[in-house]
Design a protein around this motif. Structure first.
Motif, short mmCIF file in Angstrom:
data_model
loop_
_atom_site.label_atom_id
_atom_site.label_comp_id
_atom_site.label_asym_id
_atom_site.label_seq_id
_atom_site.Cartn_x
_atom_site.Cartn_y
_atom_site.Cartn_z
N THR A 2 18.99 -14.89 33.58
CA THR A 2 18.14 -15.19 32.43
C THR A 2 17.17 -14.03 32.27
N LYS A 3 16.72 -13.82 31.05
CA LYS A 3 15.72 -12.78 30.81
C LYS A 3 14.95 -13.14 29.55
N THR A 4 13.85 -12.46 29.34
CA THR A 4 13.10 -12.62 28.10
C THR A 4 13.68 -11.67 27.06
N ILE A 5 14.13 -12.22 25.96
CA ILE A 5 14.71 -11.41 24.89
C ILE A 5 13.58 -10.82 24.06
N ARG A 6 13.49 -9.50 24.06
CA ARG A 6 12.42 -8.81 23.32
C ARG A 6 12.90 -8.56 21.88
N ILE A 7 12.18 -9.14 20.94
CA ILE A 7 12.56 -9.09 19.52
C ILE A 7 11.78 -7.97 18.84
N GLY A 8 12.46 -6.92 18.47
CA GLY A 8 11.82 -5.80 17.80
C GLY A 8 11.66 -6.06 16.32
N THR A 9 10.52 -5.67 15.77
CA THR A 9 10.26 -5.85 14.35
C THR A 9 9.27 -4.81 13.86
N ARG A 10 9.35 -4.48 12.58
CA ARG A 10 8.28 -3.72 11.97
C ARG A 10 7.08 -4.65 11.82
N ASP A 11 5.91 -4.08 11.48
CA ASP A 11 4.70 -4.91 11.53
C ASP A 11 4.23 -5.38 10.15
N SER A 12 5.09 -5.32 9.13
CA SER A 12 4.71 -5.88 7.84
C SER A 12 4.76 -7.40 7.91
N GLU A 13 4.09 -8.06 6.97
CA GLU A 13 4.05 -9.53 6.99
C GLU A 13 5.46 -10.13 6.89
N LEU A 14 6.29 -9.57 6.00
CA LEU A 14 7.64 -10.10 5.82
C LEU A 14 8.49 -9.86 7.07
N ALA A 15 8.40 -8.66 7.65
CA ALA A 15 9.18 -8.35 8.86
C ALA A 15 8.78 -9.28 10.00
N LEU A 16 7.48 -9.53 10.15
CA LEU A 16 7.02 -10.43 11.22
C LEU A 16 7.48 -11.86 10.96
N TRP A 17 7.49 -12.29 9.70
CA TRP A 17 7.99 -13.63 9.37
C TRP A 17 9.45 -13.76 9.81
N GLN A 18 10.24 -12.74 9.53
CA GLN A 18 11.66 -12.77 9.91
C GLN A 18 11.82 -12.82 11.42
N ALA A 19 11.03 -12.01 12.13
CA ALA A 19 11.12 -11.99 13.59
C ALA A 19 10.72 -13.33 14.19
N HIS A 20 9.65 -13.93 13.67
CA HIS A 20 9.20 -15.23 14.19
C HIS A 20 10.22 -16.34 13.88
N THR A 21 10.91 -16.21 12.76
CA THR A 21 11.96 -17.19 12.42
C THR A 21 13.08 -17.14 13.46
N VAL A 22 13.51 -15.94 13.82
CA VAL A 22 14.55 -15.79 14.84
C VAL A 22 14.02 -16.25 16.20
N GLN A 23 12.77 -15.92 16.50
CA GLN A 23 12.18 -16.33 17.77
C GLN A 23 12.20 -17.85 17.93
N LYS A 24 11.81 -18.56 16.86
CA LYS A 24 11.78 -20.02 16.93
C LYS A 24 13.18 -20.58 17.16
#
Length: 307
Positions: A2-24
């Motif tokens: 097992t490992k922590t999956i590091r989710i890379g994203t740009r730091d715009s509001e939309l990019a972060l929304w997309q990353a958090h959606t995948v994270q959830k």
């Protein structure tokens, strides 16, 4: 393992929304995750130049470099921004269920300008070309920046309106009340879809992401991106493509077009094929356009876009 999956994203509001959606979604499946906002792309020394690795996308390059350097495990993108050929070692791991595919016109005040002279803003050559094809009397201004920046520029300038992807505005609750659905405008290939990429040798992460994949969206976006790739159009060329699944007929309906930047030339195609014939649909549709005059237009576009 097992490992922590590091989710890379740009730091715009939309990019972060997309990353958090995948994270959830990954967290709900029991995986540990971490969001890593990546900014700089020039400070990582690699064995090969970026172009040799096939790293080309203006919106994806930073995350491609971070993945290859081992700083993040996956990257989340608006699929329409991703080049049709991925860099060496990076693979498509999941395509999430598609959101709204439409372009919308966000306008200020009356729509009377549609029948008169008007000024519209967009940074997309595809949107510009299709708009001028329909409204040749209008002027189109260049509009760049992230979604928030573009919305602010629309407020600050004497334009009648600006064109946005509906999905992006809906995802971060920026969709205003004064808008018009441009259902006549063929969207960008893969518009409204989110893509997650990972390293091809990272089996743990690939096994996690395959559970997020939506097969219908994967097939339809594959067809659209195949159409784009066969036309040899980069993300900037005025090319639209949309594939949809017709459940009643168990068929794929495809619509694609190629336009000159000024909108005066337009090649379009519509096809409906049984679902079992989807794999070459984008390729065959693009070939048909190329053979019917599109090849000459693509040559002209490549010369124009070099300047």
């Amino acid at each position: 393992m097992t490992k922590t999956i590091r989710i890379g994203t740009r730091d715009s509001e939309l990019a972060l929304w997309q990353a958090h959606t995948v994270q959830k979604k990954l967290n709900d499946l029991g995986y540990k995750t971490e969001i890593v906002a990546v900014k700089a792309d020039g400070d990582i020394i690699l064995d090969k130049p970026l172009y040799e690795l096939g790293i080309t996308g203006i919106f994806t390059k930073t995350l491609d470099v971070a993945m290859i350097a081992g700083k993040v495990d996956i990257a989340v993108h608006s699929m329409k921004d991703v080049p049709t050929v991925l860099p060496q070692g990076i693979v498509q791991a999941a395509v999430l269920e598609r959101a709204n595919i439409l372009d919308i016109l966000v306008h200020k005040g009356s729509l009377d300008f549609l029948n008169e002279n008007g000024i519209i803003a967009t940074g997309s050559l595809r949107r510009k070309a299709q708009w001028l094809n329909k409204y040749p009397q209008h002027q189109v201004e260049d509009l760049r920046g992230n979604v928030n920046t573009r919305m602010q520029k629309l407020k600050d300038n004497p334009w009648n309106g600006a064109i946005f992807a509906a999905a992006g505005l809906e995802r971060i609750n920026l969709k205003p009340t004064e808008f018009v659905n441009l259902d006549w405008m063929v969207p960008a290939p893969a518009q409204g879809a989110m893509l997650v990429v990972a390293m091809e040798n990272d089996n743990y992460t690939l096994d996690a992401l395959v559970q997020l994949n939506d097969i219908e969206t994967e097939i339809c976006t594959h067809i659209e991106r195949q159409f784009l790739r066969t036309l040899e159009g980069g993300c900037t060329a005025p090319i639209g493509a949309l594939a949809t699944y017709n459940e009643d007929e168990d068929a794929i309906v495809f619509k694609g077009n190629l336009l000159s930047i000024d909108g005066k030339q337009k090649f379009e195609i519509e096809k409906t094929v049984p679902i079992n014939e989807w794999k070459k649909l984008g390729f065959l549709a693009a070939k048909e356009i190329l053979e019917n005059g599109g090849e000459q237009l693509m040559k002209q576009l490549r010369e124009q876009l070099k300047k």
